[in-house]
Design an enzyme around this catalytic site. Sequence first.
Site, PDB file in Angstrom:
ATOM      1  N   CYS A  18       0.819  -1.204   0.000  1.00 36.77           N
ATOM      2  CA  CYS A  18       0.000   0.000   0.000  1.00 36.77           C
ATOM      3  C   CYS A  18       0.853   1.254   0.000  1.00 36.77           C
ATOM      4  O   CYS A  18       2.079   1.194   0.124  1.00 36.77           O
ATOM      5  CB  CYS A  18      -0.879   0.029   1.238  1.00 36.77           C
ATOM      6  SG  CYS A  18      -1.896  -1.432   1.415  1.00 36.77           S
ATOM      7  N   GLY A  47      -0.723   1.041  -5.035  1.00 38.36           N
ATOM      8  CA  GLY A  47      -1.990   0.390  -4.740  1.00 38.36           C
ATOM      9  C   GLY A  47      -3.090   0.873  -5.646  1.00 38.36           C
ATOM     10  O   GLY A  47      -3.313   2.080  -5.743  1.00 38.36           O
ATOM     11  N   ASN A 121       0.746   0.615   5.666  1.00 39.85           N
ATOM     12  CA  ASN A 121       1.446  -0.104   4.598  1.00 39.85           C
ATOM     13  C   ASN A 121       2.312  -1.148   5.280  1.00 39.85           C
ATOM     14  O   ASN A 121       3.145  -0.811   6.124  1.00 39.85           O
ATOM     15  CB  ASN A 121       2.317   0.860   3.783  1.00 39.85           C
ATOM     16  CG  ASN A 121       3.224   0.137   2.786  1.00 39.85           C
ATOM     17  OD1 ASN A 121       4.307   0.593   2.495  1.00 39.85           O
ATOM     18  ND2 ASN A 121       2.805  -0.995   2.277  1.00 39.85           N
ATOM     19  N   GLY A 122       2.111  -2.403   4.914  1.00 40.81           N
ATOM     20  CA  GLY A 122       2.909  -3.458   5.506  1.00 40.81           C
ATOM     21  C   GLY A 122       2.058  -4.668   5.795  1.00 40.81           C
ATOM     22  O   GLY A 122       0.917  -4.763   5.340  1.00 40.81           O
ATOM     23  N   TYR A 262      11.530  -3.011  -7.883  1.00 42.55           N
ATOM     24  CA  TYR A 262      10.298  -2.873  -8.651  1.00 42.55           C
ATOM     25  C   TYR A 262       9.279  -1.906  -8.064  1.00 42.55           C
ATOM     26  O   TYR A 262       8.668  -1.126  -8.791  1.00 42.55           O
ATOM     27  CB  TYR A 262       9.639  -4.253  -8.777  1.00 42.55           C
ATOM     28  CG  TYR A 262       8.230  -4.219  -9.322  1.00 42.55           C
ATOM     29  CD1 TYR A 262       7.987  -4.025 -10.675  1.00 42.55           C
ATOM     30  CD2 TYR A 262       7.134  -4.351  -8.468  1.00 42.55           C
ATOM     31  CE1 TYR A 262       6.694  -3.977 -11.164  1.00 42.55           C
ATOM     32  CE2 TYR A 262       5.838  -4.308  -8.960  1.00 42.55           C
ATOM     33  CZ  TYR A 262       5.623  -4.120 -10.309  1.00 42.55           C
ATOM     34  OH  TYR A 262       4.348  -4.069 -10.785  1.00 42.55           O
TER      35      TYR A 262
HETATM   36  P1  AMP Z   1       5.927 -12.557 -13.823  1.00 40.63           P
HETATM   37  O1  AMP Z   1       5.198 -12.600 -15.083  1.00 40.63           O
HETATM   38  O2  AMP Z   1       5.112 -13.170 -12.718  1.00 40.63           O
HETATM   39  O3  AMP Z   1       7.304 -13.133 -13.840  1.00 40.63           O
HETATM   40  O4  AMP Z   1       6.024 -11.038 -13.411  1.00 40.63           O
HETATM   41  C1  AMP Z   1       7.190 -10.325 -13.536  1.00 40.63           C
HETATM   42  C2  AMP Z   1       6.835  -8.922 -13.891  1.00 40.63           C
HETATM   43  O5  AMP Z   1       5.942  -8.364 -12.934  1.00 40.63           O
HETATM   44  C3  AMP Z   1       8.057  -8.058 -13.928  1.00 40.63           C
HETATM   45  O6  AMP Z   1       8.012  -7.403 -15.163  1.00 40.63           O
HETATM   46  C4  AMP Z   1       7.920  -7.069 -12.804  1.00 40.63           C
HETATM   47  O7  AMP Z   1       8.126  -5.765 -13.293  1.00 40.63           O
HETATM   48  C5  AMP Z   1       6.506  -7.230 -12.311  1.00 40.63           C
HETATM   49  N1  AMP Z   1       6.426  -7.493 -10.857  1.00 40.63           N
HETATM   50  C6  AMP Z   1       7.370  -7.939 -10.033  1.00 40.63           C
HETATM   51  N2  AMP Z   1       6.917  -8.049  -8.775  1.00 40.63           N
HETATM   52  C7  AMP Z   1       5.645  -7.659  -8.782  1.00 40.63           C
HETATM   53  C8  AMP Z   1       4.631  -7.510  -7.784  1.00 40.63           C
HETATM   54  N3  AMP Z   1       4.852  -7.811  -6.497  1.00 40.63           N
HETATM   55  N4  AMP Z   1       3.423  -7.056  -8.171  1.00 40.63           N
HETATM   56  C9  AMP Z   1       3.181  -6.765  -9.447  1.00 40.63           C
HETATM   57  N5  AMP Z   1       4.099  -6.871 -10.447  1.00 40.63           N
HETATM   58  C10 AMP Z   1       5.313  -7.306 -10.126  1.00 40.63           C
END
Ligand code: AMP
Length: 476
Positions: A18, A47, A121-122, A262
């Site tokens: 969040c 979020g 947040n957490g 990220y």
């Molecule tokens: P995936 O398709 O599951 O391997 O997602 C990887 C992609 O999602 C990468 O391009 C990241 O930029 C993004 N990503 C990484 N961690 C998260 C997260 N916690 N929530 C949403 N997107 C994420």
Amino acid sequence: MPVPTDFRFAGDRMEEDCGVFGVYDAEGSLHVGEAAYFGLYSLQHRGQESAGIAVTDGSGIRYVRNKGLVPEVFDQETIQALTGRIAIGHVRYSTFGVSDAINAQPLVARYKHGNLALAHNGNLINAPALRSKLEDYGAIFQTTVDTEVILNLIARLSSDGLEEAIHKMMKSVRGSYALVMMTETQLIGIRDPFGIRPLALGRIGEDSYVLASESCAFDAVGAEFVRDVHPGEIVIIDENGLRSIQMPVTCRSKLCVFEFVYFARTDSMIDGVGVYAARKAAGMRLAAHDDVSADMVIAVPDSAVPAAIGYAEKSGIPYGEGLAKNRYVGRTFIQPEQGMREIGVRTKLNALTKNVKGKRIVMVDDSIVRGTTSRKIVDMLRLAGAREVHMRVSSPIVMHPCFFGIDTPSEEELLGSHRTCEQMREYIGADSLKFLSLHDLLKTVEGSGCGFCSGCFDGDYPMPLSESESCDLAIE
Ligand code: AMP
């Protein structure tokens, strides 16, 4: 480390990623509702499921909160009506399972000493245990979020005043929390003793203060960055100015390193490190250990752009655009179903055929979680005529779930938890695949002087997961 039973999915879900914001107008010159609106707007990346703002003019707390993006929840009229001296706000991430307006924050409650609003947040790992114990004492909960446990504890432990209640609450809860809280006279910021999630302090004019998950929110409201709230610190802002109470901290802080990979926005500074610089440095370090021959470096937009620029700069391979992004699609994780997630990737990204056709491509992304995105993109680039696709990831292999506030799926769903790098390469269909080492990632954030949680990469969490059973309630 084994995950205690009934821990991860107690209630409807535990994950909470969040953004929080707070503003105290000492000079009577701000529209606090408007400031909270723009602050939250700039934290929207943290979020997208729900948003809320609570305000007080010294008597009572009014609030608006609902499911949806910030501009969907608030229109001009609603914002204009959110006047007062203090405001707090919250944006909540969409993960999976039930997404309900009732779980939107700030949470607002009336307790013995007045009204209280809270935005968090957490993720508290011992929330289910505490909640169950509180229920044994007769507590009634209206939401399924762990934040309500904090609110309940504060109300119950407040016989000696709010500050004492916050101290006792901090002794009972385990996990990560960056909190902004509001009474009718005070704005309060609290960061957990490990400083797992970020929280920064800013100032507008001489005496008006703002608190926000990320410094980018200060720029949005014309505030200057003052400093980060320290791990274990409580800052209280009221008519007497700003006061800080430091809870004893027994070990080195553990800021979440994934914020830099990220989650955070590139223009934010967290605990002394610029997010953009860290991401670019990650790309440079990736290139420093690489000798692939290629014609063009491309990024998976947007989060991997700085790393791809860094990679290109260091390797000497020209940077170009290979993927077009639909900027109206949110983060791919929003869709809970795998099928929808795959369609989501196609809706969000498409290959720029003219740019990639016949070329050997180095494609840089910031992380591989499930592998859905990478597999689809590699496929798209090949269909668009790319001759070779070499995937480079500016973080280590995500092998473990996060229990402290970033939404990562269960261990089985993590591509890297049960595959070798070669098996991962095969799954995503790239010609080659390389990751940044944890050593190198930590070098990119070295300037901060704080410690880092890298649990998702190495399973080394800030506290033992058995702490989820900790239930020591100081209720008289
Ligand atoms: P995936 O398709 O599951 O391997 O997602 C990887 C992609 O999602 C990468 O391009 C990241 O930029 C993004 N990503 C990484 N961690 C998260 C997260 N916690 N929530 C949403 N997107 C994420």
